[in-house]
Design an enzyme around this catalytic site. Sequence first.
Site, mmCIF file in Angstrom:
data_model
loop_
_atom_site.group_PDB
_atom_site.id
_atom_site.type_symbol
_atom_site.label_atom_id
_atom_site.label_comp_id
_atom_site.label_asym_id
_atom_site.label_seq_id
_atom_site.Cartn_x
_atom_site.Cartn_y
_atom_site.Cartn_z
ATOM 1 N N CYS A 64 0.734 -1.103 -0.048
ATOM 2 C CA CYS A 64 0.074 -0.140 -0.016
ATOM 3 C C CYS A 64 0.798 1.288 0.108
ATOM 4 C CB CYS A 64 -0.944 -0.141 1.270
ATOM 5 S SG CYS A 64 -1.891 1.619 1.465
ATOM 6 N N CYS A 68 -0.049 4.347 0.711
ATOM 7 C CA CYS A 68 -0.447 5.492 1.916
ATOM 8 C C CYS A 68 0.642 5.791 2.755
ATOM 9 C CB CYS A 68 -1.845 5.111 2.469
ATOM 10 S SG CYS A 68 -1.387 4.133 3.965
ATOM 11 N N HIS A 89 -4.975 5.723 5.955
ATOM 12 C CA HIS A 89 -4.952 4.480 5.218
ATOM 13 C C HIS A 89 -6.202 3.918 4.487
ATOM 14 C CE1 HIS A 89 -4.399 0.034 4.053
ATOM 15 N NE2 HIS A 89 -5.498 -0.037 4.577
#
Length: 393
Positions: free
Chosen positions: A309, A311, A340
């Site tokens: 991810c 983020c 997130h």
Amino acid sequence: MYKVLKRDGSAKRAEFQTVHGTIQTPVFMNVATVAAIKGGVSTEDLERIGTQVVLSNTYHLHLRPGDDVVYRMGGLHKFMSCNKPILTDSGGFQVFSLAKTRRIKEEGVYFHSHIDGHKLFMGPEESMRIQSHLGSTIAMAFDECPSAKAEHEYVQMSVDRTTRWLERCKREMDRLNGLEYTVNRNQLLFGINQGAIFDDIRIEHAKRISDMDLDGYAVGGLAVGETHEEMYHVLETVVPYLPIEKPTYLMGVGTPANILEAVERGVDFFDCVYPSRNGRHGHLYTNRGHINLLNARYELDETPIEEGCQCPACRRYSKAYIRHLLKSGEMLGLRLCVLHNLYFYNHMMEEIRDAIDNGRFQEYKRNKLAGMQEFDSLQNKEYANIDKNWRKG
Ligand SMILES: [Zn+2]
């Protein structure tokens, strides 16, 4: 200016040009209730997590700091230093859901402030004036959202009034956009389809508002207590009666699964408080299902919330660290979790757009839904009721 770029079944992939920038749809609007996303998320953060559109609440801003303050500060965009499109709701939903006592009349709604109880009135013209003061990119029409359990007769009467209110909204918005000192003279107006779970009322109303040539159309009154199946049924029934060459917005929805189902039925605008609200409670979305970061199993977990991810939380911090922050009541813990979750939603919309572009939305949807069930079925005891708790937040 809205342009459909691609269709994949009923799913729409479009581009919407506004004075505050171009929106690629399907899109998830990030909810900034009082011109800020709860959890210490700044306008700068929004740029880092792929936010395209911000949604703010008219009712809350009208009460605090007051729309006149925002107007004198040059409108919402200047006030919160945001250069992205902003959508404001009409205030109607909060008037109906937050206000303790209210009386609905033809002219509008009399109610008491949920903050200090003082008497207030809001009708179509007031809602348009407040939203004009805020200077949002897109204003929503003032409507009544009848309960999912209301009787047919009441819903019909309410929807007829909502149509008359919509005509008044449009007249007032046209007038305001023509005034010299209006913040955003290109403010757009979306109408809202209502009718609870009654097909006949929904369809008739959709036809009437479609004739009014508005800038976009929302399906309202869902995610208020009906089942998911009823929601999907309403979408299948009503979306075909809304103009395809205008944006279609499903208000207040929902889980990733709800969004995938609605995209498949032709919806291209969404908003929901789940990602930020759940994030603040340590409930996180991943491609393998929900996780509750407060769970003891993450105490020594060195991995990010989701491997890969991009983020700001996952690029740098471990589950163990963020869990510790949450347990210690540190603001940073909430902030990272909210970032997130919003990134997860925004990124999912990007994947959806990509899938439609490539004509493989069905395949994408199937894989995404199957993937997200992994944790839930592994730990079904713990997560059996998570969807319910999730909705309550
Ligand atoms: Zn992440």
